[in-house]
Design a protein around this motif. Structure first.
Motif, PDB file in Angstrom:
ATOM      1  N   MET A   1       0.843  -1.182   0.000  1.00 58.83           N
ATOM      2  CA  MET A   1       0.000   0.000   0.000  1.00 58.83           C
ATOM      3  C   MET A   1       0.890   1.248   0.000  1.00 58.83           C
ATOM      4  O   MET A   1       1.889   1.278   0.700  1.00 58.83           O
ATOM      5  CB  MET A   1      -0.888  -0.033   1.246  1.00 58.83           C
ATOM      6  CG  MET A   1      -2.114   0.806   1.147  1.00 58.83           C
ATOM      7  SD  MET A   1      -3.089   0.725   2.662  1.00 58.83           S
ATOM      8  CE  MET A   1      -4.041  -0.766   2.438  1.00 58.83           C
ATOM      9  N   ARG A   2       0.499   2.261  -0.820  1.00 56.27           N
ATOM     10  CA  ARG A   2       1.313   3.482  -0.866  1.00 56.27           C
ATOM     11  C   ARG A   2       1.058   4.359   0.355  1.00 56.27           C
ATOM     12  O   ARG A   2      -0.092   4.474   0.793  1.00 56.27           O
ATOM     13  CB  ARG A   2       0.976   4.276  -2.131  1.00 56.27           C
ATOM     14  CG  ARG A   2       1.457   3.571  -3.393  1.00 56.27           C
ATOM     15  CD  ARG A   2       0.967   4.285  -4.626  1.00 56.27           C
ATOM     16  NE  ARG A   2      -0.488   4.370  -4.652  1.00 56.27           N
ATOM     17  CZ  ARG A   2      -1.171   5.352  -5.226  1.00 56.27           C
ATOM     18  NH1 ARG A   2      -0.542   6.326  -5.826  1.00 56.27           N
ATOM     19  NH2 ARG A   2      -2.494   5.342  -5.221  1.00 56.27           N
ATOM     20  N   GLY A  10     -12.263   2.617   1.735  1.00 55.34           N
ATOM     21  CA  GLY A  10     -11.931   1.789   0.568  1.00 55.34           C
ATOM     22  C   GLY A  10     -10.705   0.937   0.845  1.00 55.34           C
ATOM     23  O   GLY A  10     -10.677  -0.259   0.532  1.00 55.34           O
ATOM     24  N   HIS A  11      -9.686   1.537   1.470  1.00 56.75           N
ATOM     25  CA  HIS A  11      -8.486   0.769   1.840  1.00 56.75           C
ATOM     26  C   HIS A  11      -8.870  -0.347   2.816  1.00 56.75           C
ATOM     27  O   HIS A  11      -8.340  -1.454   2.754  1.00 56.75           O
ATOM     28  CB  HIS A  11      -7.459   1.662   2.543  1.00 56.75           C
ATOM     29  CG  HIS A  11      -6.830   2.687   1.664  1.00 56.75           C
ATOM     30  ND1 HIS A  11      -6.936   4.025   1.887  1.00 56.75           N
ATOM     31  CD2 HIS A  11      -6.062   2.565   0.551  1.00 56.75           C
ATOM     32  CE1 HIS A  11      -6.274   4.694   0.965  1.00 56.75           C
ATOM     33  NE2 HIS A  11      -5.739   3.837   0.135  1.00 56.75           N
ATOM     34  N   ASP A 149      -8.742  -3.625  -8.488  1.00 52.73           N
ATOM     35  CA  ASP A 149      -7.896  -2.873  -9.412  1.00 52.73           C
ATOM     36  C   ASP A 149      -6.468  -3.404  -9.484  1.00 52.73           C
ATOM     37  O   ASP A 149      -5.712  -3.035 -10.380  1.00 52.73           O
ATOM     38  CB  ASP A 149      -7.877  -1.381  -9.017  1.00 52.73           C
ATOM     39  CG  ASP A 149      -7.425  -1.162  -7.582  1.00 52.73           C
ATOM     40  OD1 ASP A 149      -7.437  -2.132  -6.810  1.00 52.73           O
ATOM     41  OD2 ASP A 149      -7.047  -0.032  -7.244  1.00 52.73           O
ATOM     42  N   SER A 188     -14.211  -5.210  -3.076  1.00 55.78           N
ATOM     43  CA  SER A 188     -12.927  -4.827  -3.630  1.00 55.78           C
ATOM     44  C   SER A 188     -13.003  -3.501  -4.377  1.00 55.78           C
ATOM     45  O   SER A 188     -12.018  -3.025  -4.895  1.00 55.78           O
ATOM     46  CB  SER A 188     -12.388  -5.928  -4.519  1.00 55.78           C
ATOM     47  OG  SER A 188     -13.252  -6.119  -5.587  1.00 55.78           O
ATOM     48  N   LEU A 190     -14.937  -0.088  -3.334  1.00 49.02           N
ATOM     49  CA  LEU A 190     -15.900   0.695  -2.575  1.00 49.02           C
ATOM     50  C   LEU A 190     -16.097   2.039  -3.275  1.00 49.02           C
ATOM     51  O   LEU A 190     -15.145   2.746  -3.567  1.00 49.02           O
ATOM     52  CB  LEU A 190     -15.403   0.910  -1.144  1.00 49.02           C
ATOM     53  CG  LEU A 190     -16.490   1.333  -0.166  1.00 49.02           C
ATOM     54  CD1 LEU A 190     -17.334   0.130   0.243  1.00 49.02           C
ATOM     55  CD2 LEU A 190     -15.884   1.978   1.071  1.00 49.02           C
ATOM     56  N   MET A 199     -13.766   5.020  -4.111  1.00 40.74           N
ATOM     57  CA  MET A 199     -13.395   5.940  -3.039  1.00 40.74           C
ATOM     58  C   MET A 199     -11.887   6.139  -3.134  1.00 40.74           C
ATOM     59  O   MET A 199     -11.129   5.186  -3.172  1.00 40.74           O
ATOM     60  CB  MET A 199     -13.782   5.348  -1.686  1.00 40.74           C
ATOM     61  CG  MET A 199     -13.514   6.294  -0.548  1.00 40.74           C
ATOM     62  SD  MET A 199     -14.146   5.711   1.038  1.00 40.74           S
ATOM     63  CE  MET A 199     -15.883   6.061   0.945  1.00 40.74           C
TER      64      MET A 199
HETATM   65  P1  AMP Z   1      -3.399   2.422  -2.994  1.00 44.09           P
HETATM   66  O1  AMP Z   1      -3.638   3.523  -2.032  1.00 44.09           O
HETATM   67  O2  AMP Z   1      -3.877   2.742  -4.372  1.00 44.09           O
HETATM   68  O3  AMP Z   1      -1.973   1.951  -2.952  1.00 44.09           O
HETATM   69  O4  AMP Z   1      -4.331   1.193  -2.554  1.00 44.09           O
HETATM   70  C1  AMP Z   1      -3.971   0.263  -1.574  1.00 44.09           C
HETATM   71  C2  AMP Z   1      -4.942  -0.900  -1.586  1.00 44.09           C
HETATM   72  O5  AMP Z   1      -6.243  -0.441  -1.207  1.00 44.09           O
HETATM   73  C3  AMP Z   1      -5.088  -1.582  -2.944  1.00 44.09           C
HETATM   74  O6  AMP Z   1      -5.124  -2.984  -2.750  1.00 44.09           O
HETATM   75  C4  AMP Z   1      -6.411  -1.103  -3.454  1.00 44.09           C
HETATM   76  O7  AMP Z   1      -7.044  -2.054  -4.249  1.00 44.09           O
HETATM   77  C5  AMP Z   1      -7.204  -0.862  -2.177  1.00 44.09           C
HETATM   78  N1  AMP Z   1      -8.166   0.220  -2.386  1.00 44.09           N
HETATM   79  C6  AMP Z   1      -7.895   1.540  -2.489  1.00 44.09           C
HETATM   80  N2  AMP Z   1      -9.052   2.235  -2.700  1.00 44.09           N
HETATM   81  C7  AMP Z   1     -10.059   1.327  -2.741  1.00 44.09           C
HETATM   82  C8  AMP Z   1     -11.481   1.399  -2.928  1.00 44.09           C
HETATM   83  N3  AMP Z   1     -12.114   2.541  -3.104  1.00 44.09           N
HETATM   84  N4  AMP Z   1     -12.199   0.260  -2.869  1.00 44.09           N
HETATM   85  C9  AMP Z   1     -11.589  -0.917  -2.662  1.00 44.09           C
HETATM   86  N5  AMP Z   1     -10.259  -1.071  -2.498  1.00 44.09           N
HETATM   87  C10 AMP Z   1      -9.500   0.032  -2.533  1.00 44.09           C
END
Ligand code: AMP
Length: 344
Positions: A1-2, A10-11, A149, A188, A190, A199
Motif C-alpha cells: 500500500m502506498r 476503501g483501503h 484494481d 474490492s 468501494l 473511493m
Molecule cells: P493504494 O492507495 O492505491 O496503494 O491502494 C492500496 C490498496 O487499497 C489496494 O489494494 C487497493 O485495491 C485498495 N483500495 C484503495 N481504494 C479502494 C477502494 N475505493 N475500494 C476498494 N479497495 C481500494
C-alpha cells in the motif's frame, strides 16, 4: 500500500480487512496458515507525486491505521520499499523481462490516467506493476490479498515469474519463484461519496478510518443517493444508491433487508437512511479510533515496529537476491565457486 497518509474505508474494505483475516487464519495444526508481510510502497508514491516532504509522516499515519485495524507486527513484518534495496535491484532485472507494449495495455494504468487527467506518463509509472512484481516475488509470496484494481498487476507478476523461471532455472532447485495468486476481497471496489466508481483520496470522496462519528455523519450527508428519489415517500432504487452500497458492507443482514424493502416502498427517506449508515460505520470504526489514540500517544513504539520490520525484510530479500544472482550466474568468479555470488 502506498503511504498516502490516513486511510479511508476503501483501503479498509478493499485490502486491510482481508490482510488481517489472512494474517490471523489458522491452519489445520492450529498454527498460522500463512506467513504474512506488509509493504509500505513509498517508491510507488513517486508515480503520481514527486513531493516527498511528508512521506515519513504519511508513512507513520498509515502504519497507525494498519496497527489499529489489527496488523500484528509480531506476525507480519511491516517495512518500506525504499529501505530494502533489493526491491530496486530486482525491479531492474524484471524490467528486462516484459515489453513496454504489455505494460501499456494495463487497464489499471489506463483508469488512473483517466481519473487523474494525466497528459503524459513517466517511464517509472509505466513500470508500476514491474516494481510491484519485485515487491511480491522478493518474499516469494504465494497469495496476494488485493482489491479488484490490482488483479492485472498480480497477473503481470505471474507472467514475470514464469519468464524468469524459464529463462533462468536455479542450478540446484529449479524454479526460483512461485506464481502468486490474487485473493480478491468481497468489497474490492468501494464507491466514493460522490457516487464515482472508487473511493479515493485523489478524488476527495472519502470517509477516513480516523474520522470521529460526527465527521462520518457530516460526510455521509453529502453522499449521492438515487437521483429519482426526490421526496421521502418516493420509491427508491437501492441498487443505484451509494449509501445502500455502504449499508451492504457495514450493516447487519437484517438491517440491509429492511432498509432495502423500506426504501423501495417509499417508507424510508434518504436522511434517516444516511443517519443509520453513518452510525453503523462509526460503530465499526470505534475500536480502530481507540487503538489509533494509543499509537499516537506511543509514536516511538510505531517507529520501532518499522525498524524491526525492515530488519526482518532485509534478511528475506537478500536471500532471494542470492538465488536470483545464482540462477542468472551474475557475479561468478573465475576459478571460484561455480555459482559464487557477489556479496554487497
Ligand atoms: P493504494 O492507495 O492505491 O496503494 O491502494 C492500496 C490498496 O487499497 C489496494 O489494494 C487497493 O485495491 C485498495 N483500495 C484503495 N481504494 C479502494 C477502494 N475505493 N475500494 C476498494 N479497495 C481500494
Amino acid at each position: 500500500m502506498r503511504p498516502t497518509g490516513k486511510l479511508h474505508l476503501g483501503h479498509y474494505s478493499g485490502a486491510l480487512e482481508s490482510w488481517v483475516e489472512q494474517q490471523n487464519l489458522l491452519g489445520p495444526t492450529g498454527s498460522s496458515a500463512y506467513e504474512t508481510c506488509f509493504l509500505i510502497a513509498d517508491y510507488h508514491n513517486l508515480t503520481t507525486s514527486l513531493q516527498t516532504g511528508e512521506i515519513y509522516s504519511h508513512t507513520l499515519d498509515m502504519l497507525i491505521d494498519w496497527l489499529a485495524a489489527g496488523v500484528d507486527p509480531e506476525k507480519s513484518p511491516v517495512f518500506r520499499q525504499s529501505q530494502v534495496k533489493e526491491h530496486a535491484e530486482l525491479f531492474l532485472i524484471f524490467s528486462m523481462l516484459i515489453t513496454s507494449a504489455r505494460l501499456e495495455r494495463n487497464p489499471t494504468l489506463k483508469e488512473q490516467v483517466r481519473d487523474l487527467n494525466m497528459e503524459s506518463l513517466t517511464y517509472g509509472h509505466l513500470g508500476y506493476p514491474v516494481l510491484q512484481s519485485a515487491d511480491i516475488l522478493l518474499y516469494k509470496a504465494n497469495v496476494v490479498p488485493v482489491g479488484e484494481d490490482q488483479i492485472p498487476h498480480v497477473e503481470i507478476t505471474r507472467e514475470i515469474a514464469r519468464k524468469f523461471n524459464n529463462q533462468y532455472p536455479h542450478p540446484s532447485h529449479g524454479e526460483v519463484f512461485a506464481e502468486p495468486a490474487p485473493k480478491i476481497t468481497k468489497f474490492s471496489r468501494l464507491v466514493g461519496l460522490d457516487g464515482k466508481a472508487k473511493m479515493s483520496k485523489s478524488l476527495g470522496n472519502t470517509i477516513l478510518l480516523s474520522d470521529e462519528p460526527d465527521e462520518v455523519l457530516k460526510k455521509m450527508r453529502t453522499a449521492v443517493t438515487d437521483t429519482l428519489k426526490i421526496r421521502k415517500n418516493d420509491p427508491g432504487h437501492p441498487e443505484v444508491c451509494t449509501v445502500f452500497s455502504y449499508h451492504s458492507k457495514f450493516s447487519s443482514p437484517e438491517q440491509i433487508c429492511s432498509i432495502e424493502a423500506d426504501c423501495r416502498a417509499g417508507i424510508l427517506g434518504c436522511v434517516d437512511c444516511k443517519k443509520a449508515c453513518a452510525a453503523n460505520i462509526a460503530l465499526e470504526l470505534a475500536p480502530l479510533l481507540e487503538k489509533r489514540r494509543y499509537f499516537e500517544a506511543h509514536i516511538d513504539l510505531v517507529k520501532n515496529i518499522l525498524f524491526e520490520g525492515e530488519k526482518k525484510a532485509r534478511i528475506i530479500a537478500s536471500q532471494t537476491m542470492e538465488e536470483v544472482r545464482a540462477a542468472m550466474r551474475l557475479g561468478e568468479i573465475s576459478g571460484g565457486n561455480q555459482y559464487g555470488t557477489v556479496k554487497c
